[in-house]
Design a protein around this motif. Structure first.
Motif, PDB file in Angstrom:
ATOM      1  N   PRO A  76       0.816  -1.218   0.000  1.00  0.00           N
ATOM      2  CA  PRO A  76       0.000   0.000   0.000  1.00  0.00           C
ATOM      3  C   PRO A  76       0.855   1.275   0.000  1.00  0.00           C
ATOM      4  CG  PRO A  76      -0.950  -1.606   1.488  1.00  0.00           C
ATOM      5  CD  PRO A  76       0.377  -2.151   1.046  1.00  0.00           C
ATOM      6  N   THR A  77       1.988   1.244   0.710  1.00  0.00           N
ATOM      7  CA  THR A  77       2.884   2.401   0.739  1.00  0.00           C
ATOM      8  C   THR A  77       3.404   2.731  -0.655  1.00  0.00           C
ATOM      9  OG1 THR A  77       3.550   1.724   2.959  1.00  0.00           O
ATOM     10  CG2 THR A  77       4.947   3.340   1.859  1.00  0.00           C
ATOM     11  N   MET A  78       3.684   1.716  -1.429  1.00  0.00           N
ATOM     12  CA  MET A  78       4.170   1.931  -2.795  1.00  0.00           C
ATOM     13  C   MET A  78       3.091   2.578  -3.665  1.00  0.00           C
ATOM     14  SD  MET A  78       6.244  -1.597  -3.322  1.00  0.00           S
ATOM     15  CE  MET A  78       7.469  -2.090  -2.118  1.00  0.00           C
ATOM     16  N   LEU A  92      -0.647   5.520   6.533  1.00  0.00           N
ATOM     17  CA  LEU A  92      -0.051   4.179   6.478  1.00  0.00           C
ATOM     18  C   LEU A  92       1.168   4.084   7.384  1.00  0.00           C
ATOM     19  CD1 LEU A  92      -0.303   3.549   2.630  1.00  0.00           C
ATOM     20  CD2 LEU A  92      -1.588   2.336   4.399  1.00  0.00           C
ATOM     21  N   ILE A  93       2.025   5.099   7.315  1.00  0.00           N
ATOM     22  CA  ILE A  93       3.236   5.119   8.135  1.00  0.00           C
ATOM     23  C   ILE A  93       2.866   5.152   9.620  1.00  0.00           C
ATOM     24  CG2 ILE A  93       5.282   6.488   8.748  1.00  0.00           C
ATOM     25  CD1 ILE A  93       5.348   7.307   5.696  1.00  0.00           C
ATOM     26  N   ALA A  94       1.869   5.963   9.970  1.00  0.00           N
ATOM     27  CA  ALA A  94       1.423   6.063  11.365  1.00  0.00           C
ATOM     28  C   ALA A  94       0.852   4.740  11.874  1.00  0.00           C
ATOM     29  CB  ALA A  94       0.374   7.167  11.498  1.00  0.00           C
ATOM     30  N   ASN A  95       0.388   3.899  10.952  1.00  0.00           N
ATOM     31  CA  ASN A  95      -0.191   2.613  11.340  1.00  0.00           C
ATOM     32  C   ASN A  95       0.756   1.443  11.104  1.00  0.00           C
ATOM     33  OD1 ASN A  95      -3.185   2.810  12.224  1.00  0.00           O
ATOM     34  ND2 ASN A  95      -2.914   4.366  10.639  1.00  0.00           N
ATOM     35  N   GLY A  96       2.059   1.739  11.018  1.00  0.00           N
ATOM     36  CA  GLY A  96       3.060   0.683  10.993  1.00  0.00           C
ATOM     37  C   GLY A  96       3.508   0.177   9.634  1.00  0.00           C
ATOM     38  N   ALA A  97       3.246   0.932   8.581  1.00  0.00           N
ATOM     39  CA  ALA A  97       3.703   0.498   7.253  1.00  0.00           C
ATOM     40  C   ALA A  97       5.225   0.532   7.195  1.00  0.00           C
ATOM     41  CB  ALA A  97       3.118   1.396   6.176  1.00  0.00           C
ATOM     42  N   ASN A  98       5.800  -0.504   6.612  1.00  0.00           N
ATOM     43  CA  ASN A  98       7.247  -0.593   6.459  1.00  0.00           C
ATOM     44  C   ASN A  98       7.632   0.052   5.122  1.00  0.00           C
ATOM     45  OD1 ASN A  98       9.925  -1.269   6.156  1.00  0.00           O
ATOM     46  ND2 ASN A  98       9.648  -3.438   6.617  1.00  0.00           N
ATOM     47  N   VAL A  99       8.312   1.197   5.183  1.00  0.00           N
ATOM     48  CA  VAL A  99       8.664   1.924   3.956  1.00  0.00           C
ATOM     49  C   VAL A  99       9.902   1.350   3.273  1.00  0.00           C
ATOM     50  CG1 VAL A  99       7.566   4.056   4.717  1.00  0.00           C
ATOM     51  CG2 VAL A  99       9.987   3.690   5.185  1.00  0.00           C
ATOM     52  N   ASN A 104       8.297  -6.947  -5.864  1.00  0.00           N
ATOM     53  CA  ASN A 104       8.820  -8.148  -6.528  1.00  0.00           C
ATOM     54  C   ASN A 104       9.934  -7.819  -7.525  1.00  0.00           C
ATOM     55  OD1 ASN A 104       6.860  -9.362  -5.028  1.00  0.00           O
ATOM     56  ND2 ASN A 104       5.502  -9.796  -6.740  1.00  0.00           N
ATOM     57  N   LYS A 105      10.013  -6.561  -7.952  1.00  0.00           N
ATOM     58  CA  LYS A 105      11.068  -6.150  -8.886  1.00  0.00           C
ATOM     59  C   LYS A 105      12.263  -5.531  -8.161  1.00  0.00           C
ATOM     60  CE  LYS A 105       7.908  -5.364 -12.710  1.00  0.00           C
ATOM     61  NZ  LYS A 105       7.388  -4.398 -13.682  1.00  0.00           N
ATOM     62  N   GLY A 106      12.170  -5.407  -6.832  1.00  0.00           N
ATOM     63  CA  GLY A 106      13.277  -4.886  -6.048  1.00  0.00           C
ATOM     64  C   GLY A 106      13.222  -3.397  -5.768  1.00  0.00           C
ATOM     65  N   TYR A 107      12.084  -2.745  -6.033  1.00  0.00           N
ATOM     66  CA  TYR A 107      11.958  -1.308  -5.814  1.00  0.00           C
ATOM     67  C   TYR A 107      11.262  -1.015  -4.490  1.00  0.00           C
ATOM     68  CZ  TYR A 107      12.696  -1.420 -10.882  1.00  0.00           C
ATOM     69  OH  TYR A 107      13.178  -1.671 -12.134  1.00  0.00           O
ATOM     70  N   THR A 108      11.564   0.121  -3.913  1.00  0.00           N
ATOM     71  CA  THR A 108      10.922   0.563  -2.679  1.00  0.00           C
ATOM     72  C   THR A 108       9.878   1.631  -3.005  1.00  0.00           C
ATOM     73  OG1 THR A 108      12.518   2.335  -2.310  1.00  0.00           O
ATOM     74  CG2 THR A 108      13.046   0.166  -1.351  1.00  0.00           C
ATOM     75  N   ALA A 109       9.145   2.053  -1.983  1.00  0.00           N
ATOM     76  CA  ALA A 109       8.158   3.118  -2.162  1.00  0.00           C
ATOM     77  C   ALA A 109       8.856   4.400  -2.626  1.00  0.00           C
ATOM     78  CB  ALA A 109       7.409   3.356  -0.855  1.00  0.00           C
ATOM     79  N   LEU A 110      10.039   4.663  -2.100  1.00  0.00           N
ATOM     80  CA  LEU A 110      10.787   5.854  -2.515  1.00  0.00           C
ATOM     81  C   LEU A 110      11.131   5.796  -4.001  1.00  0.00           C
ATOM     82  CD1 LEU A 110      12.149   8.520  -1.790  1.00  0.00           C
ATOM     83  CD2 LEU A 110      14.175   7.220  -1.075  1.00  0.00           C
ATOM     84  N   THR A 111      11.488   4.628  -4.481  1.00  0.00           N
ATOM     85  CA  THR A 111      11.789   4.457  -5.902  1.00  0.00           C
ATOM     86  C   THR A 111      10.563   4.810  -6.747  1.00  0.00           C
ATOM     87  OG1 THR A 111      13.246   2.619  -5.290  1.00  0.00           O
ATOM     88  CG2 THR A 111      12.714   2.860  -7.618  1.00  0.00           C
ATOM     89  N   TYR A 112       9.375   4.353  -6.307  1.00  0.00           N
ATOM     90  CA  TYR A 112       8.146   4.662  -7.047  1.00  0.00           C
ATOM     91  C   TYR A 112       7.829   6.152  -7.004  1.00  0.00           C
ATOM     92  CZ  TYR A 112       7.093  -0.182  -8.004  1.00  0.00           C
ATOM     93  OH  TYR A 112       7.149  -1.465  -8.493  1.00  0.00           O
TER      94      TYR A 112
END
Length: 131
Positions: A76-78, A92-99, A104-112
């Protein structure tokens, strides 16, 4: 005359079976194509994030929806980062989302966020990662 009729009958029979075989083959190929198409399904949380429906996202989280559950390989963060949904991203972050989770392609939310030029989401994620 009998030979001519026999030859015509055989010719028509051959043409008729060729057309039938051809139609039958087309139906089989069409069926194979239709049954081999995979339709990805987006879970309700990620769909709501993509649409920007903050109220639904809040209700889903309040009802115990997993803020780290992947849908089509993305968290969801992505989705929030990709669509620059900053209010939802903070929720999402306030509710414990791991950023730091990778897709599956190796990208993070920051990359998106960077790939879609979502500057506000990028700023939020960089701030969280700097801590």
């Amino acid at each position: 005359m009998k030979k001519s009729l026999l030859i015509i009958a055989i010719a028509l029979g051959t043409v008729s079976s060729t057309i039938y075989a051809s139609n039958s083959h087309t139906r089989i190929e069409t069926h194979r194509l239709e049954s081999s198409v995979v339709k990805p399904e987006l879970n309700v949380l990620c769909m709501s994030i993509a649409k920007g429906d903050t109220e639904i996202v809040k209700k889903l989280i309040a009802n115990g929806e997993d803020v780290n559950k992947k849908s089509n390989g993305l968290t969801p963060t992505m989705y929030a980062a990709k669509y620059n949904r900053t209010e939802i991203l903070l929720l999402l972050i306030a509710n414990g989302a791991n950023v730091k989770t990778k897709c599956n392609k190796g990208y993070t939310a920051l990359t998106y966020a960077k790939a879609t030029n979502a500057k506000e989401a990028q700023t939020i994620l960089e701030g969280v990662l700097a801590k």
